[in-house]
Each structure stands twice: as structure tokens, then as C-alpha cells.
Design an enzyme around this catalytic site. Structure first.
Site, short mmCIF file in Angstrom:
data_model
loop_
_atom_site.label_atom_id
_atom_site.label_comp_id
_atom_site.label_asym_id
_atom_site.label_seq_id
_atom_site.Cartn_x
_atom_site.Cartn_y
_atom_site.Cartn_z
N LYS A 87 46.01 34.98 -0.60
CA LYS A 87 44.66 34.74 -0.06
C LYS A 87 44.22 34.28 -1.58
O LYS A 87 44.44 34.52 -2.65
CB LYS A 87 44.04 36.18 -0.01
CG LYS A 87 42.48 36.13 0.54
CD LYS A 87 42.04 37.69 0.77
CE LYS A 87 40.64 37.71 1.43
NZ LYS A 87 40.26 39.17 1.62
N SER A 162 38.19 39.24 6.19
CA SER A 162 38.00 37.91 5.38
C SER A 162 39.31 37.36 5.17
O SER A 162 39.41 36.12 4.81
CB SER A 162 37.12 38.34 4.00
OG SER A 162 38.06 39.29 3.17
N SER A 186 39.37 43.97 5.84
CA SER A 186 39.82 42.34 5.78
C SER A 186 41.18 42.29 5.90
O SER A 186 41.49 41.10 5.98
CB SER A 186 39.33 42.05 4.44
OG SER A 186 37.92 41.72 4.45
N1 GLN Z 1 34.21 42.71 6.64
C1 GLN Z 1 33.68 43.70 5.49
C2 GLN Z 1 32.66 43.07 4.65
O1 GLN Z 1 32.22 41.75 4.85
C3 GLN Z 1 35.11 43.95 4.60
C4 GLN Z 1 35.43 42.81 3.75
C5 GLN Z 1 36.67 43.03 3.02
O2 GLN Z 1 37.31 44.08 3.46
N2 GLN Z 1 36.80 42.13 1.75
O3 GLN Z 1 32.14 43.71 3.80
#
Ligand code: GLN
Length: 483
Positions: A87, A162, A186
Site C-alpha cells: 500500500k 482504504s 481497511s
Molecule cells: N474506514 C475506516 C476509516 O475510514 C478505517 C480506515 C482504516 O482502517 N485505515 O477510518
């Protein structure tokens, strides 16, 4: 992997152990594996927008070095020649690291994440950096400042987020494994949407050093893999104490080959609160049926309740923005990449750099975070949220004194359409409703692909007590083999 997924269109790799054996024996070269990955990345990227940058030259030259080692009779490592994608919030030495944010565009990493360092020292080769929601804020990759990744199973839908680029790259078979970060879901949610294994470890199992910080008390580093064996091997290599991150713990994780896989007498608790309003009916049904399949492997399925679970999302969206607002303070236009050129003094430079460099979601979180930390509101929001977080930890501990695993859905829906939730932050936040608790309490959790729903993959989520990470891979391996 579930056979009914459309994976026959995509590439499936041999198990990593077999790839490494082939490289070590000289029957396959590391260079040929890297070339295959690069070829697949170039083939799929224009269609699916999976990666932000390719590390072609660096990857080929590293592969050649591995092949030379093999020829010289030296040990090339446990992951010799295995290509992977990180990532784009992992620092890879000498490579651009943007976190998909205009704030960091053009930033060349001056050092490298411990996770990358450990994988490379065992011979793995990073071939590309994957797309994500900018700064890892989001659940669809639509918050990326650059482009939206598309779901490999349906190009009109999101891959989740994400870590959507990483999940899609493993689903397409560009690489046998990819790295993601999971601060609130994510890794698991995109794994569920893309039909691959997605693993979030115990907090502290993998060093956060060299990974762009989102929320330091819930950030974890984990893996997407085509099968549980590969995921467990990669986690074994990455995990363990690191002087550069004081929250790291000794590694309890073992590769599956060293695990007792017997599920007889093990209890899986189906969490009542995970199956309430808001969960799509088809997802609920498929997840329940899939959890019940563990009975065939000897496990006992029981009902369990975690009463505070329904407020976990509210706690998360106070604690996490608070930490986000603090961590993002460093992006002030002076230290890192983006700096507004037209400022007359330092204050104006801060203001312009931050207002131009950050996207809407980062700004929203900075505002929420600074608000809940401000005097007069701290007690009402931040302190209260931390109190409920402790209550959640107690409830999880209590549950794990009765059962070995907790089970439920990963997300309330299957992959949604590109644009469907784009202008509604609350709808987007609701995607995280089942995933955030594992981060708040620091336990390991995995998304295992179960059967698909109308042609789209759906994952089930299993959680285990802290440091029982390996047992989740054991469950996933057995489930994968049963299908
Ligand atoms: N979807 C969650 C957020 O937007 C988790 C994001 C993540 O785990 N980086 O905070």
C-alpha cells in the site's frame, strides 16, 4: 478460495512455499517471477487503477541479486524471489510514497518501513505501490486524491478501502500477497469485497515504523493473500519486536505448518449484535451459513453477546479523528512535500499548504478531532469515548473466557457501486460498523472469503484473543480446504 468466484479470469499463484522452493532449486528464477508480476500489473492497471507507481528497475535488479545468490549457493531467504505490492503508505527506500494524498505527492522515502525491511531481508521483492483512500481515510478508495480503484469482480463497483489497491492486486493475481494497513477495517473490508484473505494482527505485532501514521493507538499492519498459508508465512516474517516502535510485542505467530489445526472442542461465538438492523439480508444469510460450516470441522457454534458493540463506531469516530488531527499536524508545508508557494509568512504558509494539500475527508477528520480534544468538549467526547473503549475491552475479555473465537460479518454490504456513498460521509462511516471494535480492543481479526452473493464476494470475520493470530490462519486454511 471459493470456486464460484470469477477468479478463473485472473492469475492464481502457486503457494509461496512452492515458489520459494522453485527459486532455491533454480527451476524458476526470481527474475521470471518479478517479470510475471510486472506484466500482470501492466495488463490490469489501465483497467482497474490498482497501483500508483511501479518499482520496475528496483524490482528487477533485486531479483537478479537473488538469482546470483542462488547460483553462488547462498541462502536467498524464506521469501526468495516472491513479488509483492505495498500500500502506498509504506515507506520503501528511494521510492515515491504518497499515501494517495496530494500532500505527499513526489515524496521520496529516505528510509524504509521495518515491515518492508524484514520482507526484503528474506528475499521478497516489492514491485509496486498500491492505491488507497488518501492517508488511509475511507472504505472505497474513492477518497484517493489520484483515482478510484475498481473491483476486479465488477468494474462498476468499489474494491473497498482504504487498502483497496492492495486487495484488488491480490484478487487479480498480480502478486501472491500484498501489504495493507488496518486502523478500523481497511484490510478486512476490501478483502471481503474482493474475495481474498485479509488479516489484521494483534496491535503491536508488526512495527509501525516507516508507515504513514493514521491513528497510532489502532494502526496495524497486515496482509492480503490468495491463501491462508501464504498469509501466515508473511506475517511470521514481518512480526516481532522492533526498537523503532516501542509498542511492538514479541512474536507469537507461527506458520501454519507448525500449528495444531484440530478444531474439536473449540467454540466459535456468533456475536448477536453483529446481526441487527442495517445488515443486508443476503450478507447476513451467507455469513451465518458459512460460520455454521465450521461445525463440520468439529467446532461448536454458540451465541454470544457483546452489549457495547453497537456504540463501538461512535467511539471509533471520536478516538480516531482525535489521533488523526494530532498525527496530521506534521504536514505543515515545511517538513514534507507539499508547500504553498505564494505565502508571505510562516503562518500563511501553514494555512495555505494545509488547506490546499489536504482533501475534504482529512479536513473533516482534523476538525472533528480538534473539536473533541478541545477544552470544554474533551470530557464530553474524548474522555467518554475512552471510558467506553475500556468497557469494550472488558466485554471482549469476558467473551474470550467463554469462547475461542468470535464471528460475524466484515461489513454490512457487499461491494457497493462507485459513487453510491461518495457524498455521504455517514453512509461511508457505517461501512466500518463491524470492523472497528477489533482495532479499539487490539485483537487479531481476519476476513475469510465465503460464498459469493449475486456474483460478488462476501467475507466473514473471525476474531481471536490477543496474540492468537496464528489460530485465525488455521481456521482460514481449514475453511479454504473444505470448500
Ligand atoms: N474506514 C475506516 C476509516 O475510514 C478505517 C480506515 C482504516 O482502517 N485505515 O477510518
Amino acid at each position: 478460495m471459493a470456486t464460484e468466484l470469477k477468479n478463473d479470469l485472473f492469475y492464481t499463484w502457486y503457494k509461496i512455499d512452492e515458489l520459494v522452493k522453485a527459486v532455491k532449486s533454480g527451476s524458476k528464477t526470481a527474475e521470471s517471477l518479478v517479470n510475471k508480476s510486472l506484466e500482470l500489473a501492466k495488463k490490469f492497471n489501465p483497467e482497474y487503477n490498482v497501483v500508483i507507481s511501479l518499482l520496475e528497475d528496483k524490482a528487477i535488479s533485486r531479483a537478479k541479486k537473488i538469482d546470483e545468490k542462488v547460483k553462488a549457493g547462498e541462502n536467498p531467504g524464506r521469501l526468495a524471489g516472491v513479488p509483492f505490492i505495498a500500500k502506498d503508505n509504506f515507506l520503501v527506500f528511494g521510492a515515491e510514497t504518497t499515501a494517495a494524498s496530494n500532500m505527499l505527492k513526489g515524496f521520496i522515502a529516505p528510509y524504509q518501513a521495518t515491515a518492508i525491511e524484514r520482507l526484503e531481508s528474506e528475499g521478497a521483492i516489492c514491485i509496486a505501490k498500491a492505491n488507497l483512500d488518501a492517508l488511509a481515510h475511507g472504505t472505497s478508495t474513492e477518497n484517493s486524491d489520484f483515482f478510484t480503484t475498481l473491483n476486479p469482480h465488477d468494474k462498476t463497483r468499489v474494491p473497498g478501502g482504504s487498502s483497496g489497491g492492495s486487495a484488488a492486486s491480490v484478487a487479480l493475481g498480480i502478486v501472491p500477497f500484498a501489504l495493507g494497513t488496518d486502523t478500523g477495517g481497511s484490510i478486512r473490508q476490501p478483502a471481503s469485497f474482493c474475495g481474498v484473505i485479509g488479516f489484521k494482527p494483534t496491535y503491536g505485532l508488526v512495527s509501525r515504523s516507516g508507515v504513514v501514521a493514521m491513528a497510532s493507538s489502532t494502526d496495524t499492519i497486515g496482509v492480503f493473500a490468495q491463501n491462508a498459508y501464504d498469509g501466515s508465512l508473511v506475517m511470521d516474517v514481518m512480526s516481532g519486536k522492533d526498537d523503532l516502535d516501542s509498542t511492538t510485542i514479541e512474536k507469537p505467530i507461527k506458520p501454519i505448518s507448525q500449528l495444531d489445526l484440530n478444531l474439536k472442542g473449540k467454540k466459535i461465538g456468533v456475536v448477536k449484535e453483529y446481526f441487527g438492523d442495517g445488515l443486508d439480508k443476503d450478507v447476513a444469510e451467507i455469513v451465518k451459513n458459512s460460520i455454521n460450516e465450521f461445525e463440520k470441522l468439529g467446532a461448536e457454534i454458540v451465541d454470544i453477546s457483546l452489549p457495547s458493540l453497537p456504540v463501538a463506531l461512535a467511539v471509533y469516530y471520536i478516538v480516531v479523528p482525535a489521533e488523526v488531527s494530532s498525527n496530521l499536524a506534521r504536514h505543515d508545508g515545511q517538513r514534507y512535500q507539499y508547500s504553498a508557494s505564494e505565502a508571505n509568512d510562516l503562518n500563511e504558509s501553514y494555512e495555505k499548504s494545509r488547506s490546499q494539500g489536504f482533501g475534504a475527508e482529512a479536513k473533516r477528520r482534523i476538525m472533528i478531532g480538534t473539536h473533541v480534544l478541545s477544552s470544554g468538549y474533551y470530557d464530553a467526547y474524548y474522555k467518554k469515548a475512552q471510558t467506553v473503549r475500556t468497557k469494550l475491552i472488558n466485554e471482549f475479555n469476558d467473551a474470550f473466557s467463554k469462547v475461542d473465537f468470535l464471528a460475524g460479518p466484515v461489513a454490512p454490504t457487499k461491494a457497493f457501486k462507485v459513487g453510491e456513498n461518495d457524498d455521504d460521509p455517514i453512509e461511508m462511516y457505517l461501512q466500518d460498523i463491524y470492523s472497528v471494535a477489533a482495532n479499539l480492543v487490539g485483537v487479531p481479526a481476519i476476513s475469510i472469503p465465503c460464498h459469493n452473493v449475486s456474483g460478488l464476494p462476501v467475507g466473514m470475520q473471525l476474531m481471536a484473543p490477543q496474540k492468537s493470530d496464528a489460530s485465525l490462519f488455521a481456521l482460514a486454511a481449514q475453511y479454504g480446504e473444505m470448500k
